[in-house]
Write a protein that holds these residues in place. Structure first.
Motif, PDB file in Angstrom:
ATOM      1  N   THR A  88       2.434   9.651  -7.634  1.00 14.46           N
ATOM      2  CA  THR A  88       1.724   8.479  -6.995  1.00 14.46           C
ATOM      3  C   THR A  88       2.776   7.289  -7.193  1.00 14.46           C
ATOM      4  O   THR A  88       3.476   7.252  -8.010  1.00 14.46           O
ATOM      5  N   LEU A  89       2.956   6.651  -6.004  1.00 10.32           N
ATOM      6  CA  LEU A  89       3.944   5.480  -5.956  1.00 10.32           C
ATOM      7  C   LEU A  89       3.440   4.505  -4.927  1.00 10.32           C
ATOM      8  O   LEU A  89       2.489   4.717  -4.142  1.00 10.32           O
ATOM      9  N   THR A  90       4.224   3.296  -4.593  1.00 10.48           N
ATOM     10  CA  THR A  90       4.130   2.331  -3.933  1.00 10.48           C
ATOM     11  C   THR A  90       5.358   2.033  -3.273  1.00 10.48           C
ATOM     12  O   THR A  90       6.307   2.436  -3.786  1.00 10.48           O
ATOM     13  N   SER A  91       5.289   1.353  -1.996  1.00 12.42           N
ATOM     14  CA  SER A  91       6.556   0.897  -1.566  1.00 12.42           C
ATOM     15  C   SER A  91       6.218  -0.017  -0.688  1.00 12.42           C
ATOM     16  O   SER A  91       5.076  -0.550  -0.325  1.00 12.42           O
ATOM     17  N   TRP A  92       7.339  -0.658   0.334  1.00 12.45           N
ATOM     18  CA  TRP A  92       6.761  -1.447   1.558  1.00 12.45           C
ATOM     19  C   TRP A  92       5.845  -0.730   2.495  1.00 12.45           C
ATOM     20  O   TRP A  92       6.041   0.601   2.493  1.00 12.45           O
ATOM     21  N   PRO A  93       4.796  -1.160   2.792  1.00  7.93           N
ATOM     22  CA  PRO A  93       3.770  -0.600   3.490  1.00  7.93           C
ATOM     23  C   PRO A  93       3.927   0.193   4.515  1.00  7.93           C
ATOM     24  O   PRO A  93       3.381   1.326   4.752  1.00  7.93           O
ATOM     25  N   SER A  94       4.990   0.103   5.511  1.00 14.08           N
ATOM     26  CA  SER A  94       5.467   1.078   6.598  1.00 14.08           C
ATOM     27  C   SER A  94       6.006   2.579   6.011  1.00 14.08           C
ATOM     28  O   SER A  94       5.958   3.334   6.816  1.00 14.08           O
ATOM     29  N   LEU A  95       6.230   2.567   4.587  1.00 12.95           N
ATOM     30  CA  LEU A  95       6.479   3.960   4.356  1.00 12.95           C
ATOM     31  C   LEU A  95       5.505   4.643   3.864  1.00 12.95           C
ATOM     32  O   LEU A  95       5.543   6.197   3.454  1.00 12.95           O
ATOM     33  N   ALA A  96       4.180   4.157   3.879  1.00 15.00           N
ATOM     34  CA  ALA A  96       2.926   5.031   3.355  1.00 15.00           C
ATOM     35  C   ALA A  96       2.972   6.233   4.193  1.00 15.00           C
ATOM     36  O   ALA A  96       2.521   7.392   3.376  1.00 15.00           O
ATOM     37  N   ASP A  97       2.771   6.304   5.418  1.00 14.79           N
ATOM     38  CA  ASP A  97       2.815   7.604   6.072  1.00 14.79           C
ATOM     39  C   ASP A  97       3.757   8.708   5.518  1.00 14.79           C
ATOM     40  O   ASP A  97       3.442   9.875   5.502  1.00 14.79           O
ATOM     41  N   ASP A  98       5.037   7.925   5.448  1.00 12.83           N
ATOM     42  CA  ASP A  98       6.026   8.948   5.158  1.00 12.83           C
ATOM     43  C   ASP A  98       5.773   9.746   3.738  1.00 12.83           C
ATOM     44  O   ASP A  98       5.982  10.995   3.366  1.00 12.83           O
ATOM     45  N   ILE A  99       5.453   8.902   2.873  1.00  7.53           N
ATOM     46  CA  ILE A  99       4.936   9.297   1.258  1.00  7.53           C
ATOM     47  C   ILE A  99       3.962  10.357   1.632  1.00  7.53           C
ATOM     48  O   ILE A  99       3.949  11.460   0.765  1.00  7.53           O
ATOM     49  N   ARG A 100       2.903  10.127   2.299  1.00  9.37           N
ATOM     50  CA  ARG A 100       1.597  10.769   2.295  1.00  9.37           C
ATOM     51  C   ARG A 100       2.033  12.160   2.867  1.00  9.37           C
ATOM     52  O   ARG A 100       1.767  13.235   2.433  1.00  9.37           O
ATOM     53  N   ASN A 101       2.838  12.160   3.861  1.00  8.53           N
ATOM     54  CA  ASN A 101       3.412  13.252   4.689  1.00  8.53           C
ATOM     55  C   ASN A 101       4.212  14.230   3.866  1.00  8.53           C
ATOM     56  O   ASN A 101       4.156  15.578   4.093  1.00  8.53           O
ATOM     57  N   ALA A 102       4.921  13.626   3.022  1.00 10.91           N
ATOM     58  CA  ALA A 102       5.664  14.323   1.885  1.00 10.91           C
ATOM     59  C   ALA A 102       4.651  14.710   0.726  1.00 10.91           C
ATOM     60  O   ALA A 102       5.607  15.569  -0.125  1.00 10.91           O
ATOM     61  N   GLY A 103       3.430  14.695   0.697  1.00  9.52           N
ATOM     62  CA  GLY A 103       2.744  15.325  -0.279  1.00  9.52           C
ATOM     63  C   GLY A 103       2.528  14.447  -1.399  1.00  9.52           C
ATOM     64  O   GLY A 103       1.986  14.478  -2.508  1.00  9.52           O
ATOM     65  N   GLY A 104       3.017  13.103  -1.415  1.00  9.24           N
ATOM     66  CA  GLY A 104       2.740  11.936  -2.416  1.00  9.24           C
ATOM     67  C   GLY A 104       1.671  11.121  -2.045  1.00  9.24           C
ATOM     68  O   GLY A 104       0.784  11.271  -0.952  1.00  9.24           O
ATOM     69  N   LYS A 105       0.922  10.352  -3.273  1.00  6.25           N
ATOM     70  CA  LYS A 105      -0.060   9.442  -2.930  1.00  6.25           C
ATOM     71  C   LYS A 105       0.411   8.131  -2.981  1.00  6.25           C
ATOM     72  O   LYS A 105       0.978   7.736  -3.991  1.00  6.25           O
ATOM     73  N   TRP A 106       0.215   7.230  -1.818  1.00  3.63           N
ATOM     74  CA  TRP A 106       0.665   5.845  -1.943  1.00  3.63           C
ATOM     75  C   TRP A 106      -0.548   5.012  -2.257  1.00  3.63           C
ATOM     76  O   TRP A 106      -1.632   5.373  -1.559  1.00  3.63           O
ATOM     77  N   VAL A 107      -0.204   3.846  -3.050  1.00  2.00           N
ATOM     78  CA  VAL A 107      -1.289   3.014  -3.102  1.00  2.00           C
ATOM     79  C   VAL A 107      -0.549   1.572  -3.128  1.00  2.00           C
ATOM     80  O   VAL A 107       0.608   1.578  -3.058  1.00  2.00           O
ATOM     81  N   ASP A 108      -1.568   0.752  -2.732  1.00  2.00           N
ATOM     82  CA  ASP A 108      -1.098  -0.612  -2.511  1.00  2.00           C
ATOM     83  C   ASP A 108      -1.195  -1.566  -3.591  1.00  2.00           C
ATOM     84  O   ASP A 108      -2.213  -2.346  -3.931  1.00  2.00           O
ATOM     85  N   ARG A 109      -0.204  -1.511  -4.701  1.00  5.82           N
ATOM     86  CA  ARG A 109      -0.090  -2.357  -5.904  1.00  5.82           C
ATOM     87  C   ARG A 109       1.159  -2.721  -6.125  1.00  5.82           C
ATOM     88  O   ARG A 109       2.251  -2.314  -5.803  1.00  5.82           O
ATOM     89  N   GLU A 110       1.345  -3.896  -7.049  1.00  3.21           N
ATOM     90  CA  GLU A 110       2.345  -4.600  -6.937  1.00  3.21           C
ATOM     91  C   GLU A 110       3.333  -3.734  -7.897  1.00  3.21           C
ATOM     92  O   GLU A 110       4.618  -3.939  -7.728  1.00  3.21           O
ATOM     93  N   VAL A 111       2.901  -2.917  -8.924  1.00  2.00           N
ATOM     94  CA  VAL A 111       3.802  -2.035  -9.470  1.00  2.00           C
ATOM     95  C   VAL A 111       2.858  -0.743  -9.928  1.00  2.00           C
ATOM     96  O   VAL A 111       1.876  -0.954  -9.988  1.00  2.00           O
ATOM     97  N   VAL A 112       3.490   0.338  -9.965  1.00  2.00           N
ATOM     98  CA  VAL A 112       2.939   1.641 -10.205  1.00  2.00           C
ATOM     99  C   VAL A 112       3.799   2.412 -11.368  1.00  2.00           C
ATOM    100  O   VAL A 112       4.997   2.414 -10.913  1.00  2.00           O
TER     101      VAL A 112
END
Length: 194
Positions: free
Chosen positions: A141-165
């Motif tokens: 589970t991680l966060t990043s710049w929002p445009s990476l959300a699909d890349d992270i999900r497609n790689a099997g990760g869980k993307w969340v929109d928080r200032e720090v994870v």
């Protein structure tokens, strides 16, 4: 200027929390400068030794978004940098920096070895691209710049929109505005690892 300094503990409570620890700051040209300088200052104030690691010797070019900023001395060339000589790695963002590093077999090898050794990884903004390309985000589970959300999900990760994870030995943030929270959690995470 005040905002950048507010990210750093002022009370001295963390003054030696990271004493003796060596942290690799892994970047190439056009990294987002504030995402290196802010965390580096926090790490150094907490007692860590920081080392700018880059694929090429000489200097590396910082950026403010897509404009050139300052140049920084490379302190270790990636091909010669040994993960076992570091206690943690920090990955700044910047689109061009992250897009170049993600295709580097040496950069992938470096972060995979840090992970295999159970050492902490701190990543902000576009820096997470390297973790995706290195095959490391599945089940994380991680966060990043929002445009990476699909890349992270497609790689099997869980993307969340928080200032720090924080997830195990990882800490991640989205953008420069998150640096105060990122620094706080990064110093705490790095200090918790022997």
């Amino acid at each position: 200027m005040k905002q950048e300094h507010s990210a750093i503990p002022q009370d001295g409570a963390h003054g030696s929390a990271l004493a003796g620890k060596r942290v690799a700051l892994l970047v190439t040209d056009m990294f987002e400068q504030v995402e290196l300088t802010g965390p580096r200052q926090a790490l150094q104030q907490a007692g860590a030794t920081t080392v700018i690691v880059s694929p090429n010797p000489g200097q590396v070019q910082g950026a403010h978004h897509d404009s050139k900023a300052d140049r920084f001395d490379v302190q270790a060339v990636l091909s010669e940098a040994r993960p076992e000589e570091f206690d943690a790695v920090m990955l700044p963002g910047g689109v061009m920096n992250a897009d170049t590093l993600r295709t580097s077999a040496e950069a992938q090898r470096f972060v995979r070895q840090i992970q295999e050794d159970g050492k902490p990884v701190a990543v902000i903004c576009h820096g997470a691209w390297l973790l995706v390309s290195a095959g490391m985000v599945e089940g994380r589970t991680l966060t990043s710049w929002p445009s990476l959300a699909d890349d992270i999900r497609n790689a099997g990760g869980k993307w969340v929109d928080r200032e720090v994870v924080r997830d195990g030995n990882w800490v991640s943030s989205r953008k420069p505005d998150d640096i105060p929270a990122f620094n706080r959690e990064m110093v705490a995470l790095f200090g918790a690892h022997a």
